[in-house]
Design a protein around this motif. Structure first.
Motif, mmCIF file in Angstrom:
data_model
loop_
_atom_site.group_PDB
_atom_site.id
_atom_site.type_symbol
_atom_site.label_atom_id
_atom_site.label_comp_id
_atom_site.label_asym_id
_atom_site.label_seq_id
_atom_site.Cartn_x
_atom_site.Cartn_y
_atom_site.Cartn_z
ATOM 1 N N ASN A 1 57.278 62.515 68.906
ATOM 2 C CA ASN A 1 57.757 63.117 70.156
ATOM 3 C C ASN A 1 57.539 62.218 71.367
ATOM 4 O OD1 ASN A 1 58.530 65.586 68.906
ATOM 5 N ND2 ASN A 1 56.384 66.244 68.908
ATOM 6 N N PHE A 2 56.608 61.249 71.255
ATOM 7 C CA PHE A 2 56.340 60.416 72.435
ATOM 8 C C PHE A 2 56.172 58.926 72.149
ATOM 9 C CE2 PHE A 2 52.423 62.719 71.203
ATOM 10 C CZ PHE A 2 51.567 61.677 70.901
ATOM 11 N N LEU A 3 56.258 58.494 70.903
ATOM 12 C CA LEU A 3 56.286 57.058 70.632
ATOM 13 C C LEU A 3 57.625 56.482 71.075
ATOM 14 C CD1 LEU A 3 54.578 56.720 67.127
ATOM 15 C CD2 LEU A 3 53.551 56.572 69.395
ATOM 16 N N VAL B 1 53.651 48.801 67.182
ATOM 17 C CA VAL B 1 54.165 50.038 66.600
ATOM 18 C C VAL B 1 54.998 50.787 67.638
ATOM 19 C CG1 VAL B 1 53.510 52.282 65.637
ATOM 20 C CG2 VAL B 1 52.238 50.214 65.002
ATOM 21 N N SER B 2 54.516 50.794 68.886
ATOM 22 C CA SER B 2 55.180 51.538 69.959
ATOM 23 C C SER B 2 54.776 50.954 71.297
ATOM 24 C CB SER B 2 54.761 53.013 69.909
ATOM 25 O OG SER B 2 55.172 53.727 71.060
ATOM 26 N N PHE C 1 52.951 53.726 59.477
ATOM 27 C CA PHE C 1 53.745 52.569 59.881
ATOM 28 C C PHE C 1 53.635 51.445 58.859
ATOM 29 C CE2 PHE C 1 54.331 48.537 62.069
ATOM 30 C CZ PHE C 1 55.554 48.736 62.706
ATOM 31 N N LEU C 2 52.414 51.112 58.453
ATOM 32 C CA LEU C 2 52.228 50.005 57.515
ATOM 33 C C LEU C 2 52.782 50.332 56.138
ATOM 34 C CD1 LEU C 2 48.646 48.764 58.451
ATOM 35 C CD2 LEU C 2 50.834 47.662 58.978
ATOM 36 N N VAL D 1 49.946 45.740 66.444
ATOM 37 C CA VAL D 1 49.237 46.386 67.545
ATOM 38 C C VAL D 1 49.756 47.811 67.692
ATOM 39 C CG1 VAL D 1 50.841 45.372 69.217
ATOM 40 C CG2 VAL D 1 48.626 46.200 69.988
ATOM 41 N N LEU D 2 48.843 48.751 67.812
ATOM 42 C CA LEU D 2 49.244 50.160 67.911
ATOM 43 C C LEU D 2 50.082 50.423 69.155
ATOM 44 C CD1 LEU D 2 45.993 51.906 66.674
ATOM 45 C CD2 LEU D 2 48.277 52.286 65.740
#
Length: 249
Positions: free
Chosen positions: A13-15, A61-62, A99-100, A212-213
């Protein structure tokens, strides 16, 4: 017990997907860059200082936007306590795991290696006894814990370097010929992560990919608001990453 998909579901919802490198998008960190340059200034400086020591790939990631939910959680997982701390740490572990699980193959292919054999994290220089990111990567995330090694150590003068990229910020245990997945939580200038990549390469790593997150951005700075507006046009999906996007543009 909740699954990784269930724990990570709310983040969609927010990435915000990083933009694909191109005009006004840094080819390294995927943040804003001047249209006439292929990299932003911090990434340019990291390359100038560290030369071949910089990472072979940087994959956020985001985006993590200042004062918004994801950036807030990336702060709170380190700086809160009790049940709230556990809630944020569990959620971010699920984000990284999901993700990974889906995109590590994209990363290895981008680096032209058959796989990433070793996983480690960028060490803290803030004086924390045990950084929660290490716990997440070494113990919680199923796709990283069996490959995790404590490789990097901050040097005695690391804090004096500020955010400057430096080959003397960290030292690494030997990793000769290994392909390393280096994980960090937040990228602002990226100089800590790139300094860690440089130490790994100096210790013999064949390839280093940084995941990186959150790529931290402040929409009140420069042309960042325009950059973010463009990034928001694409709805977040766990099925794609910035490398997938590059292959489809």
């Amino acid at each position: 017990m909740a699954t990784v998909a269930e724990l990570s579901a709310r983040y969609a919802n927010f990435l915000v997907h990083p933009l694909v490198p191109g005009p006004a998008v840094c080819r390294v960190c995927k943040g804003p860059a001047k249209p006439e340059y292929s990299t932003c200034w911090p990434c340019h400086e990291a390359r100038r200082i560290l030369e071949a020591g910089v990472a072979d790939a940087v994959i956020p990631v985001s985006l993590a936007l200042k004062r918004e939910q994801y950036a807030n959680e990336l702060w709170r997982y380190k700086n809160t306590a009790g049940p709230q701390q556990e809630y944020f740490r569990t959620g971010l572990a699920a984000v990284l795991w999901r993700f990974l699980e889906r995109h590590e193959r994209c990363i290895a292919e981008h680096c032209s290696v058959p796989g990433l054999t070793t996983v480690t994290v960028v060490p803290t220089t803030s004086g924390r006894v045990d950084h929660p990111l290490r716990t997440i990567v070494a113990s919680t995330v199923g796709v990283t814990r069996d490959r995790y090694r404590d490789l990097l150590t901050a040097t005695p003068n690391a804090t004096e370097l500020g955010r400057t990229a430096s080959s003397s910020r960290y030292t690494s245990s030997p990793v000769r010929g290994e392909n390393v997945l280096l994980i960090d939580d937040t990228w602002t200038t990226g100089h800590h992560a790139q300094s860690a990549a440089s130490a790994l390469k100096a210790a013999g790593a064949n390839s280093v990919a940084i995941v990186v997150l959150g790529r931290h951005l402040n929409t009140e700075y420069g042309d960042t608001a325009t950059h973010v507006k463009q990034a928001r046009l694409r709805r977040f999906s766990w099925e794609t990453c910035v490398l997938c996007n590059q292959n489809t543009v």
